[in-house]
Design a protein around this motif. Structure first.
Motif, PDB file in Angstrom:
ATOM      1  N   MET A 135       6.446  20.291  -2.629  1.00  0.00           N
ATOM      2  CA  MET A 135       7.338  19.299  -2.030  1.00  0.00           C
ATOM      3  C   MET A 135       6.521  18.196  -1.372  1.00  0.00           C
ATOM      4  SD  MET A 135      10.523  18.752  -0.800  1.00  0.00           S
ATOM      5  CE  MET A 135      11.133  17.649   0.447  1.00  0.00           C
ATOM      6  N   VAL A 136       6.982  16.967  -1.508  1.00  0.00           N
ATOM      7  CA  VAL A 136       6.391  15.809  -0.842  1.00  0.00           C
ATOM      8  C   VAL A 136       7.519  15.098  -0.116  1.00  0.00           C
ATOM      9  CG1 VAL A 136       5.139  13.641  -1.143  1.00  0.00           C
ATOM     10  CG2 VAL A 136       4.686  15.546  -2.704  1.00  0.00           C
ATOM     11  N   LEU A 137       7.306  14.770   1.143  1.00  0.00           N
ATOM     12  CA  LEU A 137       8.290  14.031   1.934  1.00  0.00           C
ATOM     13  C   LEU A 137       7.591  12.857   2.597  1.00  0.00           C
ATOM     14  CD1 LEU A 137      11.120  13.777   3.326  1.00  0.00           C
ATOM     15  CD2 LEU A 137      10.137  15.132   5.187  1.00  0.00           C
ATOM     16  N   MET A 138       8.146  11.665   2.425  1.00  0.00           N
ATOM     17  CA  MET A 138       7.601  10.483   3.100  1.00  0.00           C
ATOM     18  C   MET A 138       8.666   9.917   4.025  1.00  0.00           C
ATOM     19  SD  MET A 138       5.823   6.977   1.737  1.00  0.00           S
ATOM     20  CE  MET A 138       7.256   6.265   0.974  1.00  0.00           C
ATOM     21  N   ILE A 139       8.251   9.588   5.238  1.00  0.00           N
ATOM     22  CA  ILE A 139       9.130   8.989   6.245  1.00  0.00           C
ATOM     23  C   ILE A 139       8.476   7.687   6.687  1.00  0.00           C
ATOM     24  CG2 ILE A 139      10.216   9.291   8.503  1.00  0.00           C
ATOM     25  CD1 ILE A 139       9.595  12.355   8.109  1.00  0.00           C
ATOM     26  N   HIS A 140       9.230   6.609   6.663  1.00  0.00           N
ATOM     27  CA  HIS A 140       8.693   5.336   7.163  1.00  0.00           C
ATOM     28  C   HIS A 140       9.824   4.477   7.717  1.00  0.00           C
ATOM     29  CE1 HIS A 140      10.034   2.712   3.818  1.00  0.00           C
ATOM     30  NE2 HIS A 140       9.945   3.821   3.120  1.00  0.00           N
ATOM     31  N   SER A 167       0.837  -1.206   0.000  1.00  0.00           N
ATOM     32  CA  SER A 167       0.000   0.000   0.000  1.00  0.00           C
ATOM     33  C   SER A 167       0.868   1.250   0.000  1.00  0.00           C
ATOM     34  CB  SER A 167      -0.928   0.009   1.212  1.00  0.00           C
ATOM     35  OG  SER A 167      -1.808  -1.084   1.168  1.00  0.00           O
ATOM     36  N   ARG A 168       1.911   1.249   0.810  1.00  0.00           N
ATOM     37  CA  ARG A 168       2.823   2.391   0.875  1.00  0.00           C
ATOM     38  C   ARG A 168       3.452   2.652  -0.487  1.00  0.00           C
ATOM     39  NH1 ARG A 168       6.929   0.538   4.208  1.00  0.00           N
ATOM     40  NH2 ARG A 168       8.176   0.064   2.389  1.00  0.00           N
ATOM     41  N   GLU A 169       3.898   1.596  -1.165  1.00  0.00           N
ATOM     42  CA  GLU A 169       4.530   1.748  -2.476  1.00  0.00           C
ATOM     43  C   GLU A 169       3.535   2.251  -3.522  1.00  0.00           C
ATOM     44  OE1 GLU A 169       7.745   1.619  -3.082  1.00  0.00           O
ATOM     45  OE2 GLU A 169       8.107   1.112  -0.987  1.00  0.00           O
ATOM     46  N   ARG A 170       2.273   1.769  -3.476  1.00  0.00           N
ATOM     47  CA  ARG A 170       1.266   2.242  -4.421  1.00  0.00           C
ATOM     48  C   ARG A 170       0.965   3.720  -4.198  1.00  0.00           C
ATOM     49  NH1 ARG A 170      -0.467  -2.972  -3.518  1.00  0.00           N
ATOM     50  NH2 ARG A 170      -1.898  -2.371  -1.846  1.00  0.00           N
ATOM     51  N   ILE A 171       0.861   4.129  -2.937  1.00  0.00           N
ATOM     52  CA  ILE A 171       0.633   5.543  -2.622  1.00  0.00           C
ATOM     53  C   ILE A 171       1.789   6.383  -3.137  1.00  0.00           C
ATOM     54  CG2 ILE A 171       0.538   7.213  -0.709  1.00  0.00           C
ATOM     55  CD1 ILE A 171      -1.103   5.043   0.823  1.00  0.00           C
ATOM     56  N   TRP A 172       3.024   5.945  -2.901  1.00  0.00           N
ATOM     57  CA  TRP A 172       4.184   6.705  -3.360  1.00  0.00           C
ATOM     58  C   TRP A 172       4.229   6.780  -4.888  1.00  0.00           C
ATOM     59  CZ3 TRP A 172       6.833  10.337  -1.399  1.00  0.00           C
ATOM     60  CH2 TRP A 172       8.006  10.760  -2.020  1.00  0.00           C
ATOM     61  N   ASP A 173       3.881   5.676  -5.564  1.00  0.00           N
ATOM     62  CA  ASP A 173       3.857   5.683  -7.026  1.00  0.00           C
ATOM     63  C   ASP A 173       2.846   6.696  -7.557  1.00  0.00           C
ATOM     64  OD1 ASP A 173       5.836   3.754  -7.191  1.00  0.00           O
ATOM     65  OD2 ASP A 173       4.428   2.094  -7.529  1.00  0.00           O
ATOM     66  N   ILE A 174       1.665   6.760  -6.953  1.00  0.00           N
ATOM     67  CA  ILE A 174       0.645   7.728  -7.366  1.00  0.00           C
ATOM     68  C   ILE A 174       1.150   9.139  -7.152  1.00  0.00           C
ATOM     69  CG2 ILE A 174      -1.639   8.666  -6.776  1.00  0.00           C
ATOM     70  CD1 ILE A 174      -2.457   5.682  -6.218  1.00  0.00           C
ATOM     71  N   LEU A 175       1.686   9.417  -5.964  1.00  0.00           N
ATOM     72  CA  LEU A 175       2.187  10.759  -5.679  1.00  0.00           C
ATOM     73  C   LEU A 175       3.315  11.141  -6.639  1.00  0.00           C
ATOM     74  CD1 LEU A 175       2.263  10.681  -1.766  1.00  0.00           C
ATOM     75  CD2 LEU A 175       0.515  11.701  -3.254  1.00  0.00           C
ATOM     76  N   THR A 176       4.184  10.195  -6.954  1.00  0.00           N
ATOM     77  CA  THR A 176       5.292  10.453  -7.874  1.00  0.00           C
ATOM     78  C   THR A 176       4.779  10.804  -9.266  1.00  0.00           C
ATOM     79  OG1 THR A 176       6.770   8.990  -6.640  1.00  0.00           O
ATOM     80  CG2 THR A 176       7.377   9.467  -8.919  1.00  0.00           C
ATOM     81  N   ARG A 177       3.831  10.012  -9.785  1.00  0.00           N
ATOM     82  CA  ARG A 177       3.285  10.291 -11.111  1.00  0.00           C
ATOM     83  C   ARG A 177       2.592  11.645 -11.146  1.00  0.00           C
ATOM     84  NH1 ARG A 177      -0.585   6.177 -12.177  1.00  0.00           N
ATOM     85  NH2 ARG A 177      -0.120   5.267 -10.181  1.00  0.00           N
ATOM     86  N   TRP A 178       1.814  11.963 -10.123  1.00  0.00           N
ATOM     87  CA  TRP A 178       1.127  13.256 -10.074  1.00  0.00           C
ATOM     88  C   TRP A 178       2.130  14.394 -10.000  1.00  0.00           C
ATOM     89  CZ3 TRP A 178      -3.455  12.523  -6.133  1.00  0.00           C
ATOM     90  CH2 TRP A 178      -4.419  11.693  -6.710  1.00  0.00           C
ATOM     91  N   TRP A 179       3.164  14.232  -9.158  1.00  0.00           N
ATOM     92  CA  TRP A 179       4.149  15.299  -9.013  1.00  0.00           C
ATOM     93  C   TRP A 179       4.918  15.498 -10.325  1.00  0.00           C
ATOM     94  CZ3 TRP A 179       9.187  16.625  -9.356  1.00  0.00           C
ATOM     95  CH2 TRP A 179       9.538  17.845  -8.768  1.00  0.00           C
ATOM     96  N   GLU A 180       5.255  14.415 -11.027  1.00  0.00           N
ATOM     97  CA  GLU A 180       5.954  14.534 -12.300  1.00  0.00           C
ATOM     98  C   GLU A 180       5.087  15.233 -13.348  1.00  0.00           C
ATOM     99  OE1 GLU A 180       7.085  10.486 -13.027  1.00  0.00           O
ATOM    100  OE2 GLU A 180       8.911  10.668 -11.803  1.00  0.00           O
TER     101      GLU A 180
END
Length: 98
Positions: free
Chosen positions: A57-62, A38-51
């Motif tokens: 800025m988006v920062l993820m900490i886990h 789930s974390r990877e899918r969320i990051w992939d979505i955010l990455t595509r949208w940001w690109e």
């Protein structure tokens, strides 16, 4: 635990994250129970949208026990602070003053 912080991003980022995480402070989203997939899918979505719309800025900490301080940091955009790995700890790098 996963923490995602947004700064100056499009509104859809906030709406999407509110649907999957708790919005504890403006621009700050947390979740205790997201699995790695789930974390990877969320990051992939955010990455595509940001690109597609590179602003803010988006920062993820886990948690990642293979990294310094057992934390992994990922970011999109130009960070206001530079975080560096120093002697198995994270530190903020200051710009040199003249």
């Amino acid at each position: 635990m996963i923490v995602i912080c947004l700064s100056d991003t499009a509104d859809r980022f906030h709406g999407f994250l509110r649907s999957v995480m708790l919005n504890v402070h403006p621009g700050v989203y947390v979740s205790m129970d997201l699995d790695k997939g789930s974390r990877e899918r969320i990051w992939d979505i955010l990455t595509r949208w940001w690109e597609a719309e590179p602003r803010g800025m988006v920062l993820m900490i886990h948690r990642d026990t293979r990294k310094s301080m057992d934390l992994d940091l990922r970011s999109l955009g130009a960070p206001k602070r530079t975080i560096v790995d120093y002697d198995d700890h994270y530190a903020l790098r200051r710009k040199a003053t003249e």
